[in-house]
Every structure is written in structure tokens, then in C-alpha cells.
Motif scaffolding. Structure first.
Motif, PDB file in Angstrom:
ATOM      1  N   LEU A 276       0.838  -1.200   0.000  1.00 33.65           N
ATOM      2  CA  LEU A 276       0.000   0.000   0.000  1.00 33.65           C
ATOM      3  C   LEU A 276       0.870   1.246   0.000  1.00 33.65           C
ATOM      4  O   LEU A 276       1.820   1.364   0.779  1.00 33.65           O
ATOM      5  N   MET A 277       0.514   2.214  -0.872  1.00 40.07           N
ATOM      6  CA  MET A 277       1.062   3.564  -0.852  1.00 40.07           C
ATOM      7  C   MET A 277      -0.111   4.513  -0.639  1.00 40.07           C
ATOM      8  O   MET A 277      -0.955   4.692  -1.523  1.00 40.07           O
ATOM      9  N   LEU A 278      -0.179   5.136   0.541  1.00 42.28           N
ATOM     10  CA  LEU A 278      -1.288   5.999   0.910  1.00 42.28           C
ATOM     11  C   LEU A 278      -0.878   7.455   0.711  1.00 42.28           C
ATOM     12  O   LEU A 278       0.155   7.900   1.238  1.00 42.28           O
ATOM     13  N   LEU A 279      -1.706   8.222  -0.025  1.00 46.94           N
ATOM     14  CA  LEU A 279      -1.433   9.610  -0.371  1.00 46.94           C
ATOM     15  C   LEU A 279      -2.440  10.502   0.350  1.00 46.94           C
ATOM     16  O   LEU A 279      -3.658  10.275   0.263  1.00 46.94           O
ATOM     17  N   LEU A 280      -1.947  11.528   1.062  1.00 45.61           N
ATOM     18  CA  LEU A 280      -2.773  12.456   1.836  1.00 45.61           C
ATOM     19  C   LEU A 280      -2.593  13.863   1.271  1.00 45.61           C
ATOM     20  O   LEU A 280      -1.462  14.342   1.138  1.00 45.61           O
ATOM     21  N   HIS A 281      -3.705  14.549   0.987  1.00 38.42           N
ATOM     22  CA  HIS A 281      -3.679  15.869   0.362  1.00 38.42           C
ATOM     23  C   HIS A 281      -3.697  16.964   1.425  1.00 38.42           C
ATOM     24  O   HIS A 281      -3.744  16.706   2.638  1.00 38.42           O
ATOM     25  N   GLY A 282      -3.673  18.211   0.943  1.00 33.91           N
ATOM     26  CA  GLY A 282      -3.706  19.377   1.825  1.00 33.91           C
ATOM     27  C   GLY A 282      -4.875  20.285   1.502  1.00 33.91           C
ATOM     28  O   GLY A 282      -5.836  19.908   0.839  1.00 33.91           O
ATOM     29  N   PHE A 283      -4.789  21.538   1.978  1.00 35.77           N
ATOM     30  CA  PHE A 283      -5.842  22.533   1.774  1.00 35.77           C
ATOM     31  C   PHE A 283      -5.456  23.424   0.580  1.00 35.77           C
ATOM     32  O   PHE A 283      -4.287  23.814   0.461  1.00 35.77           O
ATOM     33  N   PRO A 284      -6.405  23.795  -0.262  1.00 38.36           N
ATOM     34  CA  PRO A 284      -7.838  23.458  -0.346  1.00 38.36           C
ATOM     35  C   PRO A 284      -8.104  22.366  -1.361  1.00 38.36           C
ATOM     36  O   PRO A 284      -9.091  22.419  -2.087  1.00 38.36           O
ATOM     37  N   GLN A 285      -7.229  21.359  -1.412  1.00 36.44           N
ATOM     38  CA  GLN A 285      -7.299  20.354  -2.460  1.00 36.44           C
ATOM     39  C   GLN A 285      -8.031  19.111  -1.983  1.00 36.44           C
ATOM     40  O   GLN A 285      -8.562  19.065  -0.850  1.00 36.44           O
ATOM     41  N   ASN A 286      -8.048  18.087  -2.831  1.00 33.99           N
ATOM     42  CA  ASN A 286      -8.612  16.781  -2.523  1.00 33.99           C
ATOM     43  C   ASN A 286      -7.726  15.720  -3.175  1.00 33.99           C
ATOM     44  O   ASN A 286      -6.570  16.002  -3.510  1.00 33.99           O
ATOM     45  N   TRP A 287      -8.259  14.532  -3.365  1.00 28.45           N
ATOM     46  CA  TRP A 287      -7.448  13.448  -3.909  1.00 28.45           C
ATOM     47  C   TRP A 287      -6.923  13.759  -5.303  1.00 28.45           C
ATOM     48  O   TRP A 287      -5.937  13.150  -5.752  1.00 28.45           O
ATOM     49  N   PHE A 288      -7.552  14.715  -6.031  1.00 30.01           N
ATOM     50  CA  PHE A 288      -7.215  14.992  -7.423  1.00 30.01           C
ATOM     51  C   PHE A 288      -5.781  15.513  -7.581  1.00 30.01           C
ATOM     52  O   PHE A 288      -5.199  15.417  -8.674  1.00 30.01           O
ATOM     53  N   CYS A 289      -5.177  16.019  -6.542  1.00 28.92           N
ATOM     54  CA  CYS A 289      -3.808  16.544  -6.650  1.00 28.92           C
ATOM     55  C   CYS A 289      -2.785  15.425  -6.824  1.00 28.92           C
ATOM     56  O   CYS A 289      -1.628  15.696  -7.194  1.00 28.92           O
ATOM     57  N   TRP A 290      -3.159  14.158  -6.611  1.00 32.49           N
ATOM     58  CA  TRP A 290      -2.248  13.021  -6.743  1.00 32.49           C
ATOM     59  C   TRP A 290      -2.468  12.255  -8.056  1.00 32.49           C
ATOM     60  O   TRP A 290      -2.044  11.096  -8.161  1.00 32.49           O
ATOM     61  N   ARG A 291      -3.086  12.871  -9.025  1.00 34.04           N
ATOM     62  CA  ARG A 291      -3.392  12.149 -10.268  1.00 34.04           C
ATOM     63  C   ARG A 291      -2.139  11.689 -10.996  1.00 34.04           C
ATOM     64  O   ARG A 291      -2.121  10.612 -11.612  1.00 34.04           O
ATOM     65  N   HIS A 292      -1.066  12.467 -10.951  1.00 32.12           N
ATOM     66  CA  HIS A 292       0.178  12.065 -11.619  1.00 32.12           C
ATOM     67  C   HIS A 292       0.835  10.884 -10.903  1.00 32.12           C
ATOM     68  O   HIS A 292       1.413   9.995 -11.555  1.00 32.12           O
ATOM     69  N   GLN A 293       0.780  10.839  -9.589  1.00 33.78           N
ATOM     70  CA  GLN A 293       1.385   9.734  -8.833  1.00 33.78           C
ATOM     71  C   GLN A 293       0.529   8.470  -8.931  1.00 33.78           C
ATOM     72  O   GLN A 293       1.068   7.363  -8.857  1.00 33.78           O
ATOM     73  N   LEU A 294      -0.775   8.609  -9.088  1.00 35.10           N
ATOM     74  CA  LEU A 294      -1.620   7.427  -9.274  1.00 35.10           C
ATOM     75  C   LEU A 294      -1.256   6.671 -10.552  1.00 35.10           C
ATOM     76  O   LEU A 294      -1.226   5.438 -10.577  1.00 35.10           O
ATOM     77  N   LEU A 295      -0.958   7.413 -11.603  1.00 37.59           N
ATOM     78  CA  LEU A 295      -0.592   6.772 -12.866  1.00 37.59           C
ATOM     79  C   LEU A 295       0.826   6.241 -12.853  1.00 37.59           C
ATOM     80  O   LEU A 295       1.139   5.268 -13.548  1.00 37.59           O
ATOM     81  N   GLU A 296       1.708   6.821 -12.068  1.00 36.04           N
ATOM     82  CA  GLU A 296       3.122   6.468 -12.086  1.00 36.04           C
ATOM     83  C   GLU A 296       3.431   5.227 -11.258  1.00 36.04           C
ATOM     84  O   GLU A 296       4.185   4.351 -11.691  1.00 36.04           O
ATOM     85  N   PHE A 297       2.901   5.119 -10.054  1.00 37.46           N
ATOM     86  CA  PHE A 297       3.335   4.071  -9.119  1.00 37.46           C
ATOM     87  C   PHE A 297       2.362   2.902  -9.038  1.00 37.46           C
ATOM     88  O   PHE A 297       2.569   1.999  -8.221  1.00 37.46           O
ATOM     89  N   SER A 298       1.318   2.906  -9.850  1.00 39.49           N
ATOM     90  CA  SER A 298       0.345   1.807  -9.775  1.00 39.49           C
ATOM     91  C   SER A 298       0.875   0.513 -10.368  1.00 39.49           C
ATOM     92  O   SER A 298       0.245  -0.534 -10.207  1.00 39.49           O
ATOM     93  N   THR A 299       1.995   0.541 -11.064  1.00 41.16           N
ATOM     94  CA  THR A 299       2.547  -0.690 -11.622  1.00 41.16           C
ATOM     95  C   THR A 299       3.174  -1.591 -10.561  1.00 41.16           C
ATOM     96  O   THR A 299       3.271  -2.812 -10.756  1.00 41.16           O
ATOM     97  N   ARG A 300       3.596  -1.024  -9.454  1.00 42.84           N
ATOM     98  CA  ARG A 300       4.270  -1.810  -8.421  1.00 42.84           C
ATOM     99  C   ARG A 300       3.541  -1.752  -7.078  1.00 42.84           C
ATOM    100  O   ARG A 300       3.680  -2.672  -6.273  1.00 42.84           O
ATOM    101  N   TYR A 301       2.795  -0.714  -6.825  1.00 43.21           N
ATOM    102  CA  TYR A 301       2.118  -0.526  -5.540  1.00 43.21           C
ATOM    103  C   TYR A 301       0.618  -0.381  -5.768  1.00 43.21           C
ATOM    104  O   TYR A 301       0.164  -0.064  -6.877  1.00 43.21           O
ATOM    105  N   ARG A 302      -0.103  -0.620  -4.698  1.00 44.67           N
ATOM    106  CA  ARG A 302      -1.516  -0.267  -4.705  1.00 44.67           C
ATOM    107  C   ARG A 302      -1.612   1.150  -4.165  1.00 44.67           C
ATOM    108  O   ARG A 302      -1.587   1.377  -2.953  1.00 44.67           O
ATOM    109  N   VAL A 303      -1.758   2.106  -5.041  1.00 46.84           N
ATOM    110  CA  VAL A 303      -1.748   3.520  -4.685  1.00 46.84           C
ATOM    111  C   VAL A 303      -3.176   3.918  -4.332  1.00 46.84           C
ATOM    112  O   VAL A 303      -4.111   3.720  -5.121  1.00 46.84           O
ATOM    113  N   VAL A 304      -3.342   4.529  -3.142  1.00 43.33           N
ATOM    114  CA  VAL A 304      -4.653   4.975  -2.654  1.00 43.33           C
ATOM    115  C   VAL A 304      -4.539   6.452  -2.320  1.00 43.33           C
ATOM    116  O   VAL A 304      -3.745   6.838  -1.449  1.00 43.33           O
TER     117      VAL A 304
END
Length: 580
Positions: free
Chosen positions: A306-334
Motif C-alpha cells: 500500500l502507498m497511501l497519499l494524503l492531500h492538503g488545503f484546499p485540495q482533494n485526492w485529485f492533486c495526486w493524479r500524476h502519482q496514481l498513474l506512475e506508481f500503480s505498476t508496483r504498488y496499490r496507490v490509494v
């Protein structure tokens, strides 16, 4: 010189004579004829005395009185107050004097339980606080008694036999069994015995509490003064921030007019990529402790670490869209939506967004979605994850790794500070107070929501896309749909208050974990961050373990995962593979 006749030598002054008065030391012998004559330095010397004839008749010895009885024990006697051991020459007819009455025998020293006062026993210092045993300064001597009662008994003595042994189940003291029931309990109406100690060398719980309170009084006073000064400083900063941002809102009102300034558009439909499966699978997780549902987006094999990603203010999960596509080949990115943000539930009240509540949410998410057993980094009953946090997510990730090291395998902090380091750094660097002025604005009620929503969230757009505060990479500037992905949740009724409540709890009295995260740590920092001073990064580095890594990314702002996604992904790969 004749006995009994004084002579003055070396005197120039003529001294008048005096008569010798007194009795002959032997009864029946007449005094010499010159005994009563005056004399002086010029008077003729008296004739030598004639030999004294013995008295007629045999000498009868005078019987002596029996020796006086010894002094009673415990009495200091001088031997002259009892019968005389010999007849007095001045009073030959008196052979002995009547003995005075003996001293009264002192009462036995009462046991401790009888001379306790009725209200509260007088506390005495423990043996450890009485100093070394020494009779004289700087040298060895007899032991100094610890109390007045012990000194009285050692000097005078009581003359009492040893106390009888106490029956089974009865508390004993130095002077014998205590008065009371078995176990130290007393009868109704009796004085209760102290819980600790039965002699002057022991200490009771009340005395121990009083001593600790007295020793901690200066420290408590200094801490209270420090809290008072901090609260006054925060109150002054809140007032200044309210005035400054209020003037900005007044300028917007004058520039756009009441209709343009006080209107904002509610986004009815989510923009593309926010609610569909473009970047991953959307899911919801219900927490056991609070019953809330948290929204998350997951991408990658379900059995991968598991790779857990936590955002900040005033954002949401959408700020990690680049990392979701990059690390999903080896990790379960959440990518998780924290409570009150994005599509997660928004409980009312400021108390629902305290730091300890947010940390509990993240802990439960890791336990449910964590790395399953049998994989690297997972242990029996303790799933682990690679925790990555930005802004507020970085603050929470830092404290979770310090408080629950068994849940975090590796930690990545992006443009986020530890709360204790941030407070100390801001106190010595006024420029950081100006950069964090929005935090003081968010302490006010209602005004922050009004200012952020004015002119269709113009202030929020300035934070994300401004030339100084926004993304610095021209190739990665936010487009209108990407900007609406953040404004969609904020524009809903009541969507601004929950994220602002995060800041309304940072000046509370909640304890801040000060331990260093024991896991490997990577700290990424934008060199052109408009909200956090670049000099804060070395201060944070000193708070981490010696094996931690710090990278200052040049030409990057505060929104580092979107500003320089390729650089961030490369540094993350190096850190995860161990080639850092």
C-alpha cells in the motif's frame, strides 16, 4: 610566713590592718595572743607561735554518716543535695542533712499513635532530605538525631521495656502496635493513622504531594506566562489578519460591486476526471470508531504493498493524479479524501476536526487497506504502508509515523512542517508569520468563508494559480476543468467550513508528538514556496533521523506534486528502491 596571716608585697601604699576573725580549726584549742592584734607593714613581726599541746584526753572519732543512695535513673544529680558524707567543721553537731525529695520520674515517651493531633499529623522530612550524618562541619562526628523525640529518648531514657510484639494483622510502629483495627483501620471516632511512615524519618503522601507542588510551582508559573504571551500574540495576529484581508475584501467589493463580489457559482456537475474512473477506482470506507464514510481512489493490484497519499488545503485526492498513474505498476496507490474534504462525509462542529481525530481516521484506513501479511514490510497484526503527505496531509503523516511507527514503512513529506518546529520557527522569523497570515484569518468565525467565496472564489483561485502563490511551472498551470475539480466540493453548501476547521484547532492545547519517526524519511521542498520559508527545511531536517534525506527542488512552488510531477516521481522511485 605564718598560716592565716596575709602579706602585701610590692605595695607602696600602707594598708590598714584588720583583725583576724574566725574559729580555731580544732575545737578546745585557744587562739594565739596575736590573733586579734592589728598589724601592718611597719608593725613589729609577731612572735613565732608556740607549739600547740594536744588536748587532754583521748581523741574520740566522730562517726560518719552512711554514704548517700545513688541518684535515681533519669536524674542529673550533683551529689550535694543528699546526705553529707562528712561532718561540717563549722557545724560539728550536724552530721547529715535531710535529703530533699527525689526528682519526679519522667513519664514514658508516648507512642506515635497517642500524640498525633486530632486534625492532621505534622509532616516531617524523609531521611533522604535530612543531609549527611555529621556532628561537625566538614568532619566526622556522632549521628545527628532526626527528631526531637528521638533525641529526648537517647539523652534521658524512658526506662521502659521493649514493646510487646503485635498480634497478627495489626500495623506496628516504632513504639509498639498501633491503635486501630487490623490493616491500620481505626475505630469510629478515633484519629486515622497516616498511610505511610510511623517515625520522624518517613514521609506521608500528603507531604510528598505538597513538596512536589512546591518544587513545580516556578515551572508552572513560567508555563502559564508562556501560554498567556502566546495567546496574546495569536490574538494580535488574528486581529491584524482580519483587518488586512477585510481591506482586500473591501477592495473587491468596490471593484466588482455588490452583485459581482457577493456572488459565487455552485458547480452542479463534477468536472471530467473527478468522479469517473480515469485515474483509478473510486471506493468508500466506513470507519469503525466514528461511523463516517471516507472516499478514496485506488489504482494498482489489490495484493501489492500500500502507498497511501494524503492531500492538503484546499485540495482533494485529485492533486495526486500524476502519482496514481506512475506508481500503480508496483504498488496499490490509494489517494484519500480526508474527512470534510472532497467526497468524504463532513461532520459538523469544530471539534470533529481535531488533529487526534484525523490521525485516528488515517490509522483505521491503514489497518483496513494496509499491506497484507506475507509481503515485504508487513508483520502479523500490523499492516504497513508507504505514507506520502503534502501540506496538511504531510503534517498528519509526520505525527502518525511518530506516534504509530508500526504502521509506516517509509515516510515522504512534501512541503509540510512539524507543528512544534513551525511554531518555534515563526517566533524568530516574522517573515513566516506573513506567509502564514491566512492561518490567523481562519481563526475568525464566518469571515473566512465569506472572503474565500467572494467573486466566485477569487481568493482560492489566487492561491492555486497566482504568479507568486500558484504553480510556478508554466507547462503545468491548472486548466479550467482542473481548477473546477477543487472548486466543485468547496462550492457546495457548507463545503468551506470543514476544511477551515482544520486550522481552527491548530492553536489548541492538544499535545504534539515530539518523537522522531524511526522509519526512513524523505523530505521534498519547493524552493519558491510562497507559504513556507525555505529556511524551514533545514530546521525540519535536524528533527529527523540521521538517515533522512532532504531535497530542495528549484523553481518549484508550494504545489510540488502538480508543479514538478516528473521530478517528484523520480525522487520517489530512488527513495523507494533504496538508491537514494
Amino acid at each position: 610566713m605564718s598560716p592565716g596571716i596575709p602579706r602585701v608585697l610590692g605595695k607602696k601604699r600602707v594598708k590598714t590592718g584588720k583583725k583576724l576573725q574566725g574559729l580555731c580549726p580544732y575545737p578546745g584549742v585557744p587562739a594565739p595572743p596575736w590573733a586579734g592584734a592589728p598589724w601592718g607593714p611597719l608593725s613589729p613581726r609577731p612572735p613565732p607561735p608556740r607549739p600547740i599541746a594536744p588536748p587532754p584526753g583521748p581523741l574520740v572519732p566522730v562517726p560518719l554518716s552512711p554514704p548517700p543512695p545513688p541518684c535515681p535513673p533519669g536524674r542529673v544529680g550533683d551529689g550535694l543535695r543528699g546526705p553529707l558524707p562528712y561532718p561540717s567543721p563549722a557545724r560539728p553537731h550536724v552530721t547529715s542533712a535531710p535529703a530533699p525529695p527525689p526528682f519526679p520520674r519522667p513519664p514514658p515517651f508516648p507512642p506515635r499513635s497517642h500524640w498525633l493531633p486530632s486534625a492532621k499529623p505534622r509532616p516531617l522530612l524523609p531521611r533522604a532530605l535530612r543531609g549527611p550524618i555529621s556532628g561537625r562541619r566538614g568532619g566526622r562526628g556522632r549521628a545527628r538525631p532526626s527528631s526531637g523525640g528521638r533525641r529526648w529518648r537517647e539523652k534521658v531514657g524512658t526506662g521502659l521495656p521493649d514493646p510487646p510484639p503485635a498480634p497478627p494483622g495489626v500495623a506496628t510502629g516504632r513504639d509498639g502496635p498501633r491503635v486501630g483495627l487490623p490493616g491500620g483501620r481505626s475505630e469510629p471516632g478515633e484519629v486515622p493513622l497516616p498511610a505511610l511512615g510511623d517515625s520522624g524519618g518517613d514521609i506521608g503522601p500528603a507531604m510528598l504531594l505538597s513538596l512536589c507542588t512546591a518544587l513545580l510551582a516556578p515551572t508552572r508559573a513560567l508555563l502559564a506566562l508562556q501560554r498567556l504571551v502566546a495567546r496574546l500574540a495569536v490574538a494580535a495576529a488574528v486581529a491584524a489578519a482580519g483587518v488586512a484581508y477585510g481591506l482586500w475584501g473591501l477592495g473587491v467589493l468596490l471593484r466588482r460591486g455588490p452583485r459581482g463580489a457577493l456572488r459565487w457559482r455552485v458547480r452542479a456537475e463534477p468536472p471530467p476526471g473527478l468522479a469517473d474512473g480515469t485515474y483509478g477506482e473510486h471506493g468508500r470506507l466506513r470507519l469503525k470508531s466514528s461511523g463516517l464514510q471516507l472516499h478514496y481512489v485506488a489504482r494498482g493490484p489489490p495484493t501489492a504493498p500500500l502507498m497511501l497519499l494524503l492531500h492538503g488545503f484546499p485540495q482533494n485526492w485529485f492533486c495526486w493524479r500524476h502519482q496514481l498513474l506512475e506508481f500503480s505498476t508496483r504498488y496499490r496507490v490509494v489517494a484519500l479524501d480526508l474527512r470534510g474534504c472532497g467526497a468524504s462525509e463532513k461532520p459538523p462542529g469544530k471539534e470533529s476536526y481535531r488533529p487526534e481525530v484525523l490521525l485516528e481516521d488515517i490509522r483505521e484506513v491503514i489497518e483496513v487497506l494496509g499491506t497484507p501479511e506475507g509481503h515485504t514490510g508487513a508483520t502479523a497484526g500490523h499492516p504497513k504502508c508507504i505514507l506520502v503527505g503534502h501540506d496538511w496531509g504531510g503534517v498528519l503523516a509526520w505525527e502518525l509515523a511518530a506516534g504509530h511507527p508500526d504502521l509506516v514503512e517509509k515516510l515522504v513529506i512534501i512541503d509540510a512542517s512539524h507543528r512544534a518546529v513551525m511554531a518555534r520557527f515563526s517566533a524568530w522569523h516574522p517573515s513566516q508569520l506573513l506567509r502564514s497570515s491566512y492561518m490567523f484569518l481562519f481563526q475568525l468565525p464566518l469571515l473566512p468563508e465569506l472572503l474565500l467565496s467572494m467573486a466566485d472564489f477569487e481568493l482560492v483561485k489566487t492561491f492555486l494559480t497566482g504568479p507568486w502563490t500558484g504553480i510556478q511551472n508554466p507547462a503545468r498551470r491548472l486548466t479550467e476543468p482542473e481548477l473546477d475539480a477543487y472548486l466543485y466540493g468547496l462550492s457546495q453548501p457548507g463545503g468551506l467550513t470543514p476544511p477551515i476547521n482544520y486550522y481552527r484547532n491548530i492553536f489548541g492545547d492538544a499535545p504534539v508528538p515530539r518523537e522522531r519517526p524511526p522509519c526512513p524519511v524523505l523530505l521534498l521542498w519547493g524552493a519558491r514556496d510562497a507559504f513556507l520559508d525555505a529556511r524551514l527545511a533545514p530546521c525540519l531536517r535536524r528533527r529527523m533521523a540521521p538517515a533522512a534525506h532532504l531535497h530542495l527542488v528549484p523553481d518549484a512552488g508550494h504545489w510540488l506534486p502538480e508543479d514538478q510531477p516528473d521530478t517528484v516521481n523520480r525522487l520517489l522511485w530512488d527513495f523507494l528502491r533504496g538508491t537514494e
